[in-house]
Design an enzyme around this catalytic site. Structure first.
Site, PDB file in Angstrom:
ATOM      1  N   GLY A 123       0.789  -1.228   0.000  1.00  0.00           N
ATOM      2  CA  GLY A 123       0.000   0.000   0.000  1.00  0.00           C
ATOM      3  C   GLY A 123       0.818   1.273   0.000  1.00  0.00           C
ATOM      4  N   ILE A 140       3.109   2.228   2.046  1.00  0.00           N
ATOM      5  CA  ILE A 140       4.462   2.149   2.600  1.00  0.00           C
ATOM      6  C   ILE A 140       5.486   2.294   1.475  1.00  0.00           C
ATOM      7  CG2 ILE A 140       6.099   0.750   3.902  1.00  0.00           C
ATOM      8  CD1 ILE A 140       3.707  -0.776   5.056  1.00  0.00           C
ATOM      9  N   ASP A 168      -1.869 -13.650  -2.174  1.00  0.00           N
ATOM     10  CA  ASP A 168      -1.582 -12.220  -2.240  1.00  0.00           C
ATOM     11  C   ASP A 168      -0.170 -11.927  -1.742  1.00  0.00           C
ATOM     12  OD1 ASP A 168      -2.746  -9.246  -2.220  1.00  0.00           O
ATOM     13  OD2 ASP A 168      -1.698  -9.551  -0.321  1.00  0.00           O
ATOM     14  N   LYS A 221       3.495 -10.548  -3.766  1.00  0.00           N
ATOM     15  CA  LYS A 221       4.323  -9.443  -3.268  1.00  0.00           C
ATOM     16  C   LYS A 221       5.746  -9.908  -2.970  1.00  0.00           C
ATOM     17  CE  LYS A 221       0.208  -7.238  -1.349  1.00  0.00           C
ATOM     18  NZ  LYS A 221      -0.585  -6.965  -0.141  1.00  0.00           N
TER      19      LYS A 221
END
Length: 430
Positions: free
Chosen positions: A136, A138, A203, A207
């Site tokens: 997000g 960050i 998810d 990442k």
């Protein structure tokens, strides 16, 4: 001096993130223009359902023809927030072909086809930025790709999925079971109606692939990432973790091998000591711990999902890409010069916490210890409780290859005195 002709942006997708991007671009237009050096305006917004009410989104910008939008010759930047593989991949490729740079939040696409997309961007002299694809708001991708470009990153360890962290945090702090904590996460909007991508680790694995590729300057695809979900974590696991001075988190772990000749990327639940900075990450927050040779230990922390945080990352990339457009240059592209192989999970060196249901009689501990010794796994601690002929045996190992640890567990299952393996969990972050 500020250029008067505005830079034109095509927005693909106008859901939670896309709507917030539109709002911020509209309300902060003057600030964005000052930071970029030219006005920036949305030229069109491609959606699948044009009749849907979108507060604050100009109706005249809405179109269902995404292909025509990205093929317009006057589009400078395409923002892709529709997610998924297709049509996102084709639309991004067409954007490059038509001279536009791309800002994307699409972790699944980048984890699977990042190399091809970077190659297309380079071919057409365009930028591909994707800070919003990981954690997000960050700032993480850019620090790894630019700020630490002169350093050697050896490990990236992090909580990169807010839904699973919320669930595990509730199980830890309130004693709730998995289903109860998931129901609360769903009610609060942290979990989707189908939470599979989150709770099964898909998810986080996407990442992890992106982070490993950037950190180690090599190509890591989603298929290279070992993945375990957290649906089997129980209240008993948390009780055992607390007895060890630990808690449980779903971690994405990317590591460079000790000899520097390979890398690993994995996602799974793990016990981590309460003294580790990641142990204190609560609710739906994300945090990533980076270990670099010169910089040492760095931690990045903040909200990892949601419309506003993700839009913040998208707009940060938009400013950078627009500045590059004005300068007639592009930012850093793919760096995969090391070409390091990705080792299988079996070669990862880790520790196991194993809980066994065994017969409460003499000689059981000796039999269990013999199995560990036969597979070259050293025991760190043993804790045993028993009553009425039944016993629980908790073993924590020293570090060993995951393949040896897995073989040990399979051998334990075959012992007549072992009634069952209650739980297995790795211990990390020490």
């Amino acid at each position: 001096m500020m250029r008067t002709r505005p830079l034109k942006v095509a927005l693909l997708g106008c859901g939670v993130v896309g709507s917030e991007v539109t709002r911020i671009m509209t309300t902060h237009a003057d600030d964005l223009a000052a930071r970029i050096g030219a006005p920036v305006e949305i030229a069109g917004i491609a959606v699948r359902r044009p009749g849907r009410v979108r507060a604050g989104v100009p109706e005249e910008l809405i179109t269902t023809d995404a292909t025509a939008l990205v093929e317009r010759g006057d589009i400078d930047v395409v923002i892709e927030v529709i997610g998924g593989i297709e049509p996102a991949r084709s639309l991004i490729t067409k954007a490059f072909e038509n001279g536009a740079s791309v800002v994307s939040a699409n972790k699944a696409l980048l984890a699977g086809d990042g190399a091809a997309l970077h190659a297309a961007a380079e071919k057409y002299g365009a930028d591909l930025y994707y800070e919003a694809a990981v954690a997000g708001a960050i700032p993480l991708v850019r620090p790894l790709r630019e700020s630490l470009a002169g350093d050697k990153v050896n490990r990236v360890l992090g909580i990169v999925n807010g839904t699973t962290n919320f669930i595990l945090d509730k199980m830890d702090t309130s004693g709730a079971g998995y289903s109860e904590a998931l129901d609360e996460a769903t009610a609060l909007g942290y979990a989707e109606a189908d939470p599979t991508a989150d709770v099964e680790g898909f998810d986080a694995a996407a990442k992890a692939a992106i982070l490993a590729g950037i950190a180690f300057h090599t190509r890591v695809r989603l298929d290279d990432v070992y993945r375990e979900g957290m649906t089997e974590v129980t209240a008993a696991d948390f009780a055992s973790a607390k007895q060890m001075g630990c808690t449980i988190k779903l971690l994405a772990i990317c590591e460079r091998a000790a000899d520097g000749q390979s890398v690993t990327a994995r996602v799974h639940p793990a016990m981590i000591p309460l003294s580790h900075p990641l142990a204190s990450v609560r609710e739906a927050y994300n945090a990533v711990f980076v270990e670099a040779e010169a910089a040492g230990q760095l931690m990045f922390y903040g909200p990892g999902a949601g419309g506003s945080p993700t839009a913040s990352a998208v707009l940060g990339d938009l400013v950078a890409v627009c500045r590059n457009k004005l300068a007639g240059s592009t930012g850093p592209g793919e760096s995969a010069y090391t070409r390091l192989p990705v080792s299988p999970m079996g070669e990862v060196v880790t520790r196991y916490h194993i809980s066994l249901d065994v017969a409460d009689k003499p000689g059981v501990l000796a039999q269990v210890a013999t199995v560990f010794a036969a597979h070259g796994v050293s025991i760190d601690t043993v804790r045993q409780t028993g009553k009425d002929g039944e016993a629980s045996l908790v073993v924590v190992t020293h570090r060993a290859p995951d393949a040896a640890l897995t073989a040990t567990v399979e051998a334990l299952r075959k012992l007549d005195t072992v009634r069952g393996v209650a739980s297995i969990m790795r211990v990390e972050g020490e």
